[in-house]
Enzyme design. Structure first.
Site, short mmCIF file in Angstrom:
data_model
loop_
_atom_site.label_atom_id
_atom_site.label_comp_id
_atom_site.label_asym_id
_atom_site.label_seq_id
_atom_site.Cartn_x
_atom_site.Cartn_y
_atom_site.Cartn_z
N VAL A 1 31.68 41.06 37.20
CA VAL A 1 31.15 42.27 38.01
C VAL A 1 31.80 43.65 37.12
O VAL A 1 33.06 43.54 37.28
CB VAL A 1 31.79 42.27 39.50
CG1 VAL A 1 31.11 43.47 40.19
CG2 VAL A 1 31.13 40.98 40.17
N PHE B 1 36.37 40.17 38.39
CA PHE B 1 36.28 41.49 38.66
C PHE B 1 36.55 42.62 37.55
O PHE B 1 38.04 42.20 36.97
CB PHE B 1 36.53 41.97 39.89
CG PHE B 1 35.94 41.30 40.90
CD1 PHE B 1 34.92 41.88 41.66
CD2 PHE B 1 36.22 40.06 41.44
CE1 PHE B 1 34.24 41.49 42.70
CE2 PHE B 1 35.73 39.53 42.59
CZ PHE B 1 34.69 40.09 43.06
N ASP B 2 36.05 43.41 36.89
CA ASP B 2 36.85 44.64 36.27
C ASP B 2 37.59 45.39 37.37
O ASP B 2 37.28 45.23 38.64
CB ASP B 2 35.75 45.55 35.87
CG ASP B 2 36.58 46.71 34.93
OD1 ASP B 2 37.56 46.35 34.31
OD2 ASP B 2 35.96 47.87 35.14
N LYS B 3 38.72 45.94 36.95
CA LYS B 3 39.43 46.81 37.91
C LYS B 3 39.06 48.03 38.37
O LYS B 3 38.66 48.54 39.30
CB LYS B 3 41.24 46.59 37.60
CG LYS B 3 41.78 47.66 38.64
CD LYS B 3 43.58 47.60 38.01
CE LYS B 3 43.43 48.78 37.07
NZ LYS B 3 43.32 50.06 37.50
N THR B 4 39.17 48.95 37.15
CA THR B 4 38.89 50.31 37.38
C THR B 4 37.60 50.58 37.68
O THR B 4 36.73 50.30 37.16
CB THR B 4 39.43 50.95 36.33
OG1 THR B 4 40.67 50.81 35.76
CG2 THR B 4 39.28 52.60 36.18
#
Length: 563
Positions: free
Chosen positions: A456, A256-259
């Site tokens: 994602v 996953f990307d965070k922001t």
């Protein structure tokens, strides 16, 4: 008939005709599920041009037209809300179960210049259902380029994309079919070596030909893929073909990307900690007054979240930015400073008290961005901000683990301590921070060495990592051309909870495909020797067509899939 088997000839025609008719009806149901998406958009729109309202075909709409949408009407075009407020049911496009509140944009010209950057409350999509309020919508895309039109086109195209299993069955059939035809030709001359008539040899050869026909095998995978893609599209998940649909179900890890993916994508005030001898009201009043003058994203977050906790009686003035440290201003007849610890010792100033400095370090260790505040000679305290996790993120990660995803990892450009803080909050297995785009690609490639991995993200900044993953999944793709183009799977709503649905649907699709393959191959394996040893054409056709119908019916179960 030439052999005198009139009854079996008629039975053969009847069974094949009934079987193919039922098969066509069943497959038509899956295709109608896709066509139903395209029928959601109305055929006409009520347009206001030069103050006059007129009903025009949707195809005649031009970018910049104002469409008048009355209560409980379907919206005819993608656009920006110019006038009115309402709640819009976006389920047909995004799969969201709750209507989304819509309100007008503040600056229409600026909004039209970059419509894709607008917040969801300002944008509407063709095919969605307006609620109880009337809206004036300015068209941003012609009819053929709306989000709904592109989704329908991509779902329809996905039907023709060959999945890995389809490619395997194609290769199998290229060997199997010629082999069967050669066997049948050989059986025509069985009377030469076996004590029987030509008619008996011919009959047996025709029975084997019917029995070995790979109809069920040919339709086993396409029927499941078509049903799965249609079911996903109905819930706001765009899957671009059988390949991504099957690959989703074989994932062992998801990155996953965070922001904006695991988090809301904007900072919020999480902590307001007064210093010894100061009150929370004094701290809030000072920090809000100073930050009102700044355009920094953190400053805007402070004003947005704390403005209602202060009277604003003493406005700040004369803002000065100290690059890399913070800001200074005048608050009444006193100096005010907001920033990092080093700001207060510049020019020989007073250092931050140890107790307050320790609290600042604790907040930073928890992943907060911090602002220390001083007014005059008094330190008032520290304010902590953080890009907070999405409310649904923790439950989503738990569901993914329950579905069999072995590893979840977050890859972020933010500081490692911030990444770890978010990972702990949502239950991610591993967090990697301080990553550049190339580092994200390397992380995905490392994960792929030990299994299948999905990435994602938002489909824009994360495009390189998504391209290197087994499956690239874009969040919030509704209305975003870039996200729709770059992703293998697009979650139309900005809603992470659709991800377990997509993975679960894919796993069910893979299971049904395997069931169909075993069923179709098993029937061929049974019928070929059975017909060689005397099974008649009638029973062979009945079993053959029956297996084909069972395969299609099994695939159609996907249309009713629930989490």
């Amino acid at each position: 008939a030439a052999l005198g088997e009139w009854f079996e000839g008629g039975l053969l025609l009847a069974l094949f005709s009934i079987g193919h008719a039922l098969e066509g009806y069943a497959m038509g149901r899956a295709r109608r599920a896709i066509e139903a998406l395209g029928e959601l958009a109305p055929a006409t729109a009520r347009v206001r041009r030069e103050g006059v309202e007129a009903e025009v075909p949707v195809g005649d709409l031009r970018v910049g037209d104002t469409v008048v949408v009355r209560p409980d009407e379907r919206i005819a075009a993608d656009g920006v809300v110019a006038v009115g407020t309402s709640a819009v049911d976006q389920a047909p496009v995004t799969g969201e179960s709750v209507p989304v509140d819509k309100r007008p944009v503040d600056d229409l010209d600026a909004a039209l210049a970059d419509a894709e950057a607008l917040a969801p409350e300002h944008r509407v999509f063709a095919g969605t259902l307006n609620g109880s309020g009337a809206l004036d919508v300015v068209v941003t895309k012609p009819a053929g380029e709306t989000t709904l039109a592109r989704v329908v086109q991509m779902v329809a195209e996905a039907e023709t994309e060959r999945s890995p299993t389809q490619r395997f069955t194609d290769r199998f059939e290229k060997v199997f079919v010629p082999s069967v035809l050669a066997l049948v030709v050989g059986l025509l001359f069985a009377w030469v070596v076996v004590d029987e008539t030509f008619a008996q040899s011919f009959y047996r050869a025709m029975a084997v030909l019917v029995a070995a026909s790979p109809c069920a095998l040919a339709i086993a995978t396409p029927s499941a893929v078509l049903s799965g893609v249609a079911r996903a599209g109905r819930s706001g998940v765009l899957v671009k073909g059988g390949g991504p649909l099957e690959a989703l179900g074989g994932l062992t890890a998801i990155a996953f990307d965070k922001t904006g993916t695991l988090t809301e994508g904007r900072p919020r005030v999480t902590d307001v900690v007064p210093a010894d001898g100061a009150t929370e009201a004094e701290l809030v009043e000072a920090v809000v007054a100073v930050e009102r003058l700044s355009e920094h994203p953190l400053a805007r977050a402070v004003v947005r979240d704390l403005a209602d906790r202060t009277t604003g009686e003493v406005p700040a003035e004369d803002l000065q930015s100290v690059t890399g440290h913070g800001v200074r201003a005048r608050l009444g007849d006193e100096a005010a400073e907001v920033g990092k610890p080093a700001l207060f010792t510049l020019d020989g100033g007073t250092p931050v008290p140890d107790a307050l400095l320790d609290r600042d370090r604790q907040l930073k260790a928890d992943g907060r961005s911090t602002m220390l505040v001083r007014r005059g000679d008094r330190f008032l305290g520290v304010v902590g901000l953080m890009d907070t996790p999405r409310a649904s993120a923790k439950a989503v990660i738990q569901k993914l683990h329950a579905l069999g995803i072995e590893t979840t990892i977050m890859i972020s450009g933010d500081a490692q301590v911030v990444a770890e803080s978010v990972a702990r909050a949502v239950g991610i297995d591993e967090a990697r921070g301080d990553l550049l785009p190339d580092d994200k690609v390397a992380a995905i490639q490392t994960l792929r060495r030990s299994g299948e991995v999905a990435m994602v993200g938002d489909g824009v900044n994360d495009a390189p990592a998504m391209a290197n993953a087994t499956v690239g999944i874009a969040m919030g793709a509704a209305g975003s051309d870039v996200a729709l183009e770059t992703a293998d799977v697009a979650l139309m709503a900005d809603d992470l909870s659709r991800l377990p649905f997509a993975v679960g649907l894919s796993r069910t699709t893979r299971r049904i495909i395997r069931q169909n393959l075993w069923m179709s191959l098993g029937m061929v394996a049974f019928l070929v020797p059975a017909t060689l040893f005397g099974l008649g054409i009638g029973p062979a056709v009945a079993l053959h067509e029956g297996s084909t119908l069972v395969v299609v019916a099994n695939a159609l179960r996907l249309l009713a899939y629930r989490e």
